[in-house]
Design an enzyme around this catalytic site. Sequence first.
Site, PDB file in Angstrom:
ATOM      1  N   CYS A  95       3.005  -3.273   4.072  1.00  0.00           N
ATOM      2  CA  CYS A  95       2.172  -2.128   4.432  1.00  0.00           C
ATOM      3  C   CYS A  95       2.860  -1.433   5.601  1.00  0.00           C
ATOM      4  O   CYS A  95       4.046  -1.675   5.847  1.00  0.00           O
ATOM      5  CB  CYS A  95       0.723  -2.523   4.708  1.00  0.00           C
ATOM      6  SG  CYS A  95       0.405  -3.491   6.207  1.00  0.00           S
ATOM      7  N   GLY A  96       2.159  -0.569   6.317  1.00  0.00           N
ATOM      8  CA  GLY A  96       2.813   0.200   7.373  1.00  0.00           C
ATOM      9  C   GLY A  96       3.357  -0.693   8.468  1.00  0.00           C
ATOM     10  O   GLY A  96       4.542  -0.653   8.803  1.00  0.00           O
ATOM     11  N   THR A  97       2.487  -1.511   9.035  1.00  0.00           N
ATOM     12  CA  THR A  97       2.914  -2.452  10.074  1.00  0.00           C
ATOM     13  C   THR A  97       3.155  -3.851   9.527  1.00  0.00           C
ATOM     14  O   THR A  97       3.790  -4.669  10.197  1.00  0.00           O
ATOM     15  CB  THR A  97       1.824  -2.583  11.152  1.00  0.00           C
ATOM     16  OG1 THR A  97       0.629  -3.042  10.505  1.00  0.00           O
ATOM     17  CG2 THR A  97       1.584  -1.263  11.861  1.00  0.00           C
ATOM     18  N   ARG A 100       6.853   0.706   8.477  1.00  0.00           N
ATOM     19  CA  ARG A 100       6.972   1.656   9.575  1.00  0.00           C
ATOM     20  C   ARG A 100       7.574   1.008  10.817  1.00  0.00           C
ATOM     21  O   ARG A 100       7.664   1.639  11.869  1.00  0.00           O
ATOM     22  CB  ARG A 100       5.585   2.235   9.902  1.00  0.00           C
ATOM     23  CG  ARG A 100       5.039   3.115   8.781  1.00  0.00           C
ATOM     24  CD  ARG A 100       3.606   3.542   9.031  1.00  0.00           C
ATOM     25  NE  ARG A 100       3.130   4.437   7.968  1.00  0.00           N
ATOM     26  CZ  ARG A 100       1.852   4.699   7.720  1.00  0.00           C
ATOM     27  NH1 ARG A 100       0.902   4.136   8.454  1.00  0.00           N
ATOM     28  NH2 ARG A 100       1.514   5.524   6.745  1.00  0.00           N
ATOM     29  N   VAL A 137       0.657  -5.793   9.357  1.00  0.00           N
ATOM     30  CA  VAL A 137      -0.423  -6.569   9.965  1.00  0.00           C
ATOM     31  C   VAL A 137      -1.625  -6.694   9.029  1.00  0.00           C
ATOM     32  O   VAL A 137      -2.091  -7.801   8.727  1.00  0.00           O
ATOM     33  CB  VAL A 137      -0.855  -5.948  11.315  1.00  0.00           C
ATOM     34  CG1 VAL A 137      -2.095  -6.640  11.855  1.00  0.00           C
ATOM     35  CG2 VAL A 137       0.280  -6.046  12.325  1.00  0.00           C
ATOM     36  N   GLY A 138      -2.128  -5.562   8.561  1.00  0.00           N
ATOM     37  CA  GLY A 138      -3.345  -5.604   7.746  1.00  0.00           C
ATOM     38  C   GLY A 138      -3.172  -6.423   6.478  1.00  0.00           C
ATOM     39  O   GLY A 138      -4.030  -7.246   6.122  1.00  0.00           O
ATOM     40  N   HIS A 162      10.188 -23.877   8.779  1.00  0.00           N
ATOM     41  CA  HIS A 162       9.220 -24.548   9.654  1.00  0.00           C
ATOM     42  C   HIS A 162       7.778 -24.426   9.163  1.00  0.00           C
ATOM     43  O   HIS A 162       6.989 -25.356   9.340  1.00  0.00           O
ATOM     44  CB  HIS A 162       9.283 -23.950  11.071  1.00  0.00           C
ATOM     45  CG  HIS A 162      10.523 -24.318  11.816  1.00  0.00           C
ATOM     46  ND1 HIS A 162      10.627 -24.214  13.179  1.00  0.00           N
ATOM     47  CD2 HIS A 162      11.723 -24.787  11.390  1.00  0.00           C
ATOM     48  CE1 HIS A 162      11.836 -24.602  13.573  1.00  0.00           C
ATOM     49  NE2 HIS A 162      12.525 -24.943  12.506  1.00  0.00           N
ATOM     50  N   ASN A 163       7.431 -23.276   8.607  1.00  0.00           N
ATOM     51  CA  ASN A 163       6.032 -22.998   8.273  1.00  0.00           C
ATOM     52  C   ASN A 163       5.725 -23.120   6.786  1.00  0.00           C
ATOM     53  O   ASN A 163       4.568 -22.967   6.391  1.00  0.00           O
ATOM     54  CB  ASN A 163       5.632 -21.588   8.746  1.00  0.00           C
ATOM     55  CG  ASN A 163       6.037 -21.326  10.190  1.00  0.00           C
ATOM     56  OD1 ASN A 163       6.870 -20.455  10.461  1.00  0.00           O
ATOM     57  ND2 ASN A 163       5.492 -22.091  11.128  1.00  0.00           N
ATOM     58  N   ARG A 173       9.118 -33.264  10.675  1.00  0.00           N
ATOM     59  CA  ARG A 173       8.157 -33.069  11.762  1.00  0.00           C
ATOM     60  C   ARG A 173       7.199 -31.903  11.495  1.00  0.00           C
ATOM     61  O   ARG A 173       6.158 -31.796  12.144  1.00  0.00           O
ATOM     62  CB  ARG A 173       8.888 -32.843  13.089  1.00  0.00           C
ATOM     63  CG  ARG A 173       9.592 -31.513  13.215  1.00  0.00           C
ATOM     64  CD  ARG A 173      10.388 -31.417  14.519  1.00  0.00           C
ATOM     65  NE  ARG A 173      10.860 -30.079  14.806  1.00  0.00           N
ATOM     66  CZ  ARG A 173      11.961 -29.538  14.296  1.00  0.00           C
ATOM     67  NH1 ARG A 173      12.705 -30.228  13.442  1.00  0.00           N
ATOM     68  NH2 ARG A 173      12.320 -28.308  14.626  1.00  0.00           N
ATOM     69  N   HIS A 174       7.563 -31.035  10.557  1.00  0.00           N
ATOM     70  CA  HIS A 174       6.722 -29.876  10.280  1.00  0.00           C
ATOM     71  C   HIS A 174       5.549 -30.201   9.354  1.00  0.00           C
ATOM     72  O   HIS A 174       4.579 -29.447   9.290  1.00  0.00           O
ATOM     73  CB  HIS A 174       7.558 -28.758   9.653  1.00  0.00           C
ATOM     74  CG  HIS A 174       8.735 -28.373  10.504  1.00  0.00           C
ATOM     75  ND1 HIS A 174       8.599 -27.763  11.728  1.00  0.00           N
ATOM     76  CD2 HIS A 174      10.058 -28.556  10.315  1.00  0.00           C
ATOM     77  CE1 HIS A 174       9.795 -27.573  12.255  1.00  0.00           C
ATOM     78  NE2 HIS A 174      10.694 -28.047  11.424  1.00  0.00           N
ATOM     79  N   ASP A 221       0.860  -1.192   0.000  1.00  0.00           N
ATOM     80  CA  ASP A 221       0.000   0.000   0.000  1.00  0.00           C
ATOM     81  C   ASP A 221       0.898   1.243   0.000  1.00  0.00           C
ATOM     82  O   ASP A 221       2.133   1.139  -0.151  1.00  0.00           O
ATOM     83  CB  ASP A 221      -1.009  -0.044   1.159  1.00  0.00           C
ATOM     84  CG  ASP A 221      -0.370   0.209   2.527  1.00  0.00           C
ATOM     85  OD1 ASP A 221       0.876   0.284   2.623  1.00  0.00           O
ATOM     86  OD2 ASP A 221      -1.130   0.309   3.508  1.00  0.00           O
TER      87      ASP A 221
HETATM   88  C1  RB5 Z   1      -2.027   2.730   6.429  1.00  0.00           C
HETATM   89  O1  RB5 Z   1      -2.093   3.952   7.081  1.00  0.00           O
HETATM   90  C2  RB5 Z   1      -1.840   1.597   7.433  1.00  0.00           C
HETATM   91  O2  RB5 Z   1      -2.983   1.447   8.206  1.00  0.00           O
HETATM   92  C3  RB5 Z   1      -1.470   0.307   6.736  1.00  0.00           C
HETATM   93  O3  RB5 Z   1      -0.335   0.502   5.958  1.00  0.00           O
HETATM   94  C4  RB5 Z   1      -1.155  -0.879   7.623  1.00  0.00           C
HETATM   95  O4  RB5 Z   1      -0.243  -0.538   8.621  1.00  0.00           O
HETATM   96  C5  RB5 Z   1      -2.313  -1.639   8.111  1.00  0.00           C
HETATM   97  O5  RB5 Z   1      -2.189  -2.696   8.765  1.00  0.00           O
END
Ligand code: RB5
Length: 153
Positions: free
Chosen positions: A68-70, A112, A72-73, A101-102, A135-136, A11
């Site tokens: 992306c930023g983190t 970020r 996570v999303g 392993h995965n 084992r995996h 993103d």
């Molecule tokens: C965008 O601002 C941010 O929310 C996205 O890059 C990400 O970190 C979401 O998980």
Amino acid sequence: MSRQTIAIGADHAGFALKTAMVDELKSMGFDVLDLGTSSEASVDYPDYGYAVARAVTGGAAFRGVLICGTGVGISIAANRHPGIRAALCTHGVMARLAREHNDANVLVLGARIIGTEIARECVRQFLSVQYAGGRHDARVAKLTHPHFEEPAE
Ligand code: RB5
């Protein structure tokens, strides 16, 4: 032997790091399928997570990289695709073990959260080691065919 293709997507928060990772992948000898985004204009990370997931499960790419930023999303988005094992990594050892392993097939990075050098190390580790099997296998099979019963022990 033909060169392997890596699909990459990000993103707006991951755009700059994606540019650096495209160069890294090319320097490693991979073909790169860049699925965007192509600027720092605001976009929705799931669209890019789904695009790279489709490229990997459909066979257009051997592996994927998402940013992306983190992280996570876009990893949540990618992992909604059956057949995708997307691993959010903040260290080269995590990236190596995600493969060993995965049997992860998509590497996810948080622009970020980590710097460019750690990101490069994650990409290098992720793409230079093999799944260890053994084992995996049974554990990875349970990711492919999830069950939601209580564990026996
Ligand atoms: C965008 O601002 C941010 O929310 C996205 O890059 C990400 O970190 C979401 O998980």
